[in-house]
Design an enzyme around this catalytic site. Structure first.
Site, PDB file in Angstrom:
ATOM      1  N   ASN A  70       0.839  -1.194   0.000  1.00 10.35           N
ATOM      2  CA  ASN A  70       0.000   0.000   0.000  1.00 10.35           C
ATOM      3  C   ASN A  70       0.877   1.247   0.000  1.00 10.35           C
ATOM      4  OD1 ASN A  70       0.554  -0.941   2.672  1.00 10.35           O
ATOM      5  ND2 ASN A  70      -1.033   0.369   3.530  1.00 10.35           N
ATOM      6  N   GLU A 110       0.258   5.209   0.626  1.00  8.15           N
ATOM      7  CA  GLU A 110      -0.714   6.215   1.065  1.00  8.15           C
ATOM      8  C   GLU A 110      -0.323   7.611   0.578  1.00  8.15           C
ATOM      9  OE1 GLU A 110      -1.119   5.521   5.295  1.00  8.15           O
ATOM     10  OE2 GLU A 110      -2.272   3.686   4.910  1.00  8.15           O
ATOM     11  N   CYS A 119      -4.068   0.553  -2.442  1.00  8.99           N
ATOM     12  CA  CYS A 119      -3.910  -0.672  -1.656  1.00  8.99           C
ATOM     13  C   CYS A 119      -2.805  -1.546  -2.240  1.00  8.99           C
ATOM     14  CB  CYS A 119      -5.206  -1.477  -1.669  1.00  8.99           C
ATOM     15  SG  CYS A 119      -6.518  -0.819  -0.630  1.00  8.99           S
ATOM     16  N   GLU A 151      -2.998  -4.700  -2.935  1.00  6.42           N
ATOM     17  CA  GLU A 151      -3.508  -5.598  -3.978  1.00  6.42           C
ATOM     18  C   GLU A 151      -3.640  -4.859  -5.303  1.00  6.42           C
ATOM     19  OE1 GLU A 151      -4.686  -4.989  -1.002  1.00  6.42           O
ATOM     20  OE2 GLU A 151      -5.717  -6.694  -0.115  1.00  6.42           O
ATOM     21  N   CYS A 182     -10.146  -5.244   0.620  1.00  8.09           N
ATOM     22  CA  CYS A 182     -11.289  -4.326   0.628  1.00  8.09           C
ATOM     23  C   CYS A 182     -12.173  -4.593  -0.597  1.00  8.09           C
ATOM     24  CB  CYS A 182     -10.810  -2.877   0.649  1.00  8.09           C
ATOM     25  SG  CYS A 182     -10.198  -2.276  -0.933  1.00  8.09           S
ATOM     26  N   CYS A 206     -10.679  -3.646  -4.029  1.00  3.29           N
ATOM     27  CA  CYS A 206      -9.663  -4.577  -4.533  1.00  3.29           C
ATOM     28  C   CYS A 206     -10.283  -5.890  -5.004  1.00  3.29           C
ATOM     29  CB  CYS A 206      -8.599  -4.825  -3.469  1.00  3.29           C
ATOM     30  SG  CYS A 206      -7.504  -3.397  -3.267  1.00  3.29           S
TER      31      CYS A 206
HETATM   32  N1  THU Z   1      -5.049  -1.790   2.753  1.00  2.50           N
HETATM   33  C1  THU Z   1      -4.479  -2.571   1.794  1.00  2.50           C
HETATM   34  O1  THU Z   1      -3.489  -2.182   1.179  1.00  2.50           O
HETATM   35  N2  THU Z   1      -5.038  -3.774   1.538  1.00  2.50           N
HETATM   36  C2  THU Z   1      -6.064  -4.327   2.250  1.00  2.50           C
HETATM   37  O2  THU Z   1      -6.458  -5.452   1.982  1.00  2.50           O
HETATM   38  C3  THU Z   1      -6.687  -3.565   3.323  1.00  2.50           C
HETATM   39  C4  THU Z   1      -6.247  -2.155   3.477  1.00  2.50           C
HETATM   40  C5  THU Z   1      -4.412  -0.514   3.061  1.00  2.50           C
HETATM   41  C6  THU Z   1      -5.141   0.726   2.622  1.00  2.50           C
HETATM   42  C7  THU Z   1      -4.582   1.740   3.590  1.00  2.50           C
HETATM   43  O3  THU Z   1      -3.337   2.211   3.111  1.00  2.50           O
HETATM   44  C8  THU Z   1      -4.357   0.961   4.856  1.00  2.50           C
HETATM   45  O4  THU Z   1      -4.262  -0.399   4.455  1.00  2.50           O
HETATM   46  C9  THU Z   1      -5.446   1.127   5.895  1.00  2.50           C
HETATM   47  O5  THU Z   1      -6.686   0.895   5.373  1.00  2.50           O
END
Ligand code: THU
Length: 130
Positions: free
Chosen positions: A41, A43, A52, A54, A85, A88
């Site tokens: 991920n 941000e 994310c 994925e 999520c 994804c």
């Molecule tokens: N996140 C992911 O990268 N994958 C997931 O399956 C769940 C959430 C990330 C998004 C964000 O950067 C952080 O986790 C918190 O939600």
């Protein structure tokens, strides 16, 4: 095999750029031709612009020409269970993912069919001829 991919996903999670959530996620994608792609991920100060793990891994695979993904393996360094999520799950649908592997929080892996992850889904084959 899934364990090795999971270890690779954990390595990817270590590269997560997650200064806002402190939630470090990694994903590994296995394409139908056997190639393996990874993502974490990433941000952003504008929170909605973050991506994310994925989605990052799937985009990387697509950018290398992949159009069919067999497996996605997800690791999270900061939680027990970590399921993808909704967004994804839909990204996975586009590239016909068959299997999703997640950690169960006690050191074991759970292997899911894609239909368990996103039942009754909408995808490219759902579109009519217009
Ligand atoms: N996140 C992911 O990268 N994958 C997931 O399956 C769940 C959430 C990330 C998004 C964000 O950067 C952080 O986790 C918190 O939600």
């Amino acid at each position: 095999m899934n364990e090795e991919l999971y270890d690779k996903a954990r390595d990817a999670a270590a590269n997560a750029y997650a200064p806002y959530s402190n939630f470090h996620v990694g994903a590994v994608v296995v394409a139908d031709d056997g190639r393996v792609f990874e993502g974490c991920n990433v941000e952003n100060a504008a929170y909605g612009s973050g991506i994310c793990a994925e989605g990052n891994a799937i985009s990387s695979a697509a950018a290398s020409g992949v159009r069919k993904i067999d497996t996605v393996v997800i690791a999270c360094l900061d939680a027990g269970e970590c399921y993808p999520c909704g967004n994804c799950r839909q990204l996975m649908r586009e590239f016909s993912v068959d299997t999703v592997v997640v950690q169960d929080g006690s050191g074991a892996l759970r292997v899911h069919s894609f239909d368990e992850i996103l039942p009754h889904s909408f995808g490219p084959d759902s579109l009519g001829d217009g």
